[in-house]
Enzyme design. Structure first.
Site, mmCIF file in Angstrom:
data_model
loop_
_atom_site.group_PDB
_atom_site.id
_atom_site.type_symbol
_atom_site.label_atom_id
_atom_site.label_comp_id
_atom_site.label_asym_id
_atom_site.label_seq_id
_atom_site.Cartn_x
_atom_site.Cartn_y
_atom_site.Cartn_z
ATOM 1 N N ASP A 147 1.001 -1.051 -0.127
ATOM 2 C CA ASP A 147 0.010 0.044 0.098
ATOM 3 C C ASP A 147 0.829 1.192 -0.099
ATOM 4 O OD1 ASP A 147 -2.178 -1.522 0.345
ATOM 5 O OD2 ASP A 147 -2.582 -0.942 1.988
ATOM 6 N N ASP A 185 -13.693 -7.648 -6.403
ATOM 7 C CA ASP A 185 -13.682 -7.746 -4.916
ATOM 8 C C ASP A 185 -15.051 -8.347 -4.652
ATOM 9 O OD1 ASP A 185 -11.398 -6.266 -4.547
ATOM 10 O OD2 ASP A 185 -12.475 -4.548 -3.722
#
Lengths: 213, 258
Positions: free
Chosen positions: B12, B131
């Site tokens: 990230d 997702d």
């Protein structure tokens, strides 16, 4: 002393430029200027996406003739990458059939859609990831790289050259034996991406930069 | 079968810095994406994925700069995801040296964008992130749907059908994350991984839930994934990527061991 990456509008050339800059002393330039390309000591012919678009963009940027000239020059090292390898053949079956540069006899075909591995898992197309390259003939660009080394591939079409002496590397995928490294005289071309193949890829690029055919 | 399965560490990044704790022994600045990427490269990572969580639009230039710095030093495929909404976004990342971009929310709100991007840049650099969350009850035929906003917002889209549609629109690869498993360390959702992997022709990357090396093995052997993505198990030197590869190879999976 310049290495020219021919920019005829297809794909991402920055990765190739950065990897060459990493291994070369020479200046690396991304260009479509005919004079700059002619004046370069080494040439990289990249290619990405659909081959019909690659061939027509090469035509539109008026570089087809120049590339053919460069291919015929036995003193000017040229490295083809990915679709840049495929474009050297006579023709490709992609996009309903595309006539290519005709530098090497042979054709470009699509991987079969319905292939499975020994465990029965479906083999995906594109052929994407790190696969082994068997060095079919010796070549200065293989120097210091063991046969069976893995390189990074992303492609759905593959080269089948007609003449054995033009085949320098073979990779197996499903029931195909793809001619993933081909060449003649001062031309060497690979289906994989040396600029994305870690140490082995950098070694090949470094060999290209030092190659005097 | 010589094509190796891939391991992809995921980082990230916020404003061009690695966040959410990376902790390697002997690394001077764990927030520097170049140092972290180099470390993973040394460990034989097959690719690296960056998830850009930069909130402000203005600060996104720092991501471009970051990609450019990494691409000058690390020569394996780099994927960037997070907040990609336009072809201009994609062009800027590719020009900086990214090899693929991962499109998530924008694919749901505007599926035509995937098609446009694939036509413009080629399928080889378009990853669609999916997702998925299980919506069927225990005992029912398993069914998964697409959720956005970190698993909070349902869309009503069937995950398997959506995956097929995205491939038809030109996705060259799918990054499948189980929202039920993400962050749990309980292992991949093998059911949805297998269902999607069998339903599409392109490679599938399994993500979400990796807690140990056996989970990686299961993702490939049971789930049929072509690549596995993990974050935290690698960030704290719990395992190196190389150890993970050796473990998978010991279970009969073809890996690039270096």
């Amino acid at each position: 002393m310049t290495i020219a990456i021919i920019d005829y509008g297809m794909g991402n050339l920055h990765s190739v430029a950065k990897a060459l800059e990493h291994v070369a002393e020479e200046r690396v330039t991304i260009t479509r200027d005919a004079r700059a390309i002619k004046g370069a000591t080494r040439i990289v012919l990249p290619g990405q996406g659909a081959i019909r678009d690659c061939m027509s963009e090469l035509e539109r940027t008026e570089l087809t003739g120049l590339v053919k000239e460069l291919l015929a020059d036995a003193n000017k090292p040229l490295l083809g990458i990915c679709v840049g390898q495929q474009m050297l053949m006579d023709k490709s079956e992609e996009n309903g059939g595309v006539r290519c540069l005709g530098y090497l006899p042979g054709r470009v075909s699509r991987f079969n859609a319905d292939m499975h591995d020994a465990q029965g898992e479906r083999l995906k197309v594109p052929h994407m990831g790190w696969n082994q390259v068997h060095q079919h003939h010796m070549h200065p660009l293989w120097e210091g790289i063991p046969t069976g080394e893995r390189f990074y591939f992303v492609h759905s079409y593959y080269v089948a050259a007609e003449r054995d002496e033009h085949v320098f590397g073979i990779t197996e995928y499903g029931d195909h034996r793809a001619h993933i490294a081909t060449g003649r005289d001062a031309v060497f071309a690979v289906q994989f991406h040396p600029e994305k193949s870690a140490g082995a890829g950098l070694k090949l690029l470094s060999n290209f930069v030092h190659w005097s055919p | 079968m010589n094509l190796a399965k891939r391991i992809i560490p995921c980082l990230d990044v916020d404003r061009g810095r690695v966040v959410k704790g990376v902790n390697f022994v002997g690394i001077r600045d764990a927030g520097d994406p170049v140092e972290v990427a180099k470390r993973y490269n040394e460990q034989n990572a097959d690719e690296i994925t960056f998830l850009d969580i930069t909130a402000s639009h203005e600060a996104r230039g720092t991501t471009i700069e970051m990609v450019s710095r990494i691409a000058g030093e690390v020569f394996i495929p780099l994927t960037v995801g997070g907040g990609i909404r336009s072809c201009d976004n994609i062009r800027a990342l590719l020009n900086a040296g990214a090899d693929k971009v991962s499109i998530n929310t924008a694919a749901v709100t505007n599926p035509d964008f995937v098609q446009e991007a694939a036509e413009r840049f080629g399928s080889q650099c378009i990853v669609v992130a999916i997702d998925a969350k299980r919506v069927s009850a225990e005992g029912e035929t398993p069914r998964w749907e697409i959720f956005t906003h970190g698993g909070r917002n349902p869309t009503g889209l069937d995950a398997v059908e959506w995956a097929q549609q995205m491939v038809n629109y030109g996705a060259g690869e799918l990054l499948l994350t189980s929202m039920d498993r993400d962050g749990t360390k309980a292992g991949f959702d093998i059911g949805v991984t297998r269902a999607i992997s069998d339903a599409v022709s392109v490679p599938v990357i399994a993500s979400g839930g990796v807690g140990n090396l056996d989970h990686l093995v299961a993702g490939v052997k049971d789930g049929g994934a072509d690549a596995v993505l993990a974050a935290s198990i690698f960030h704290f030197s719990e395992y190196t990527v190389q150890q993970a590869k050796e473990h998978m190879a010991a279970h009969g999976i073809t890996m690039r061991l270096g």
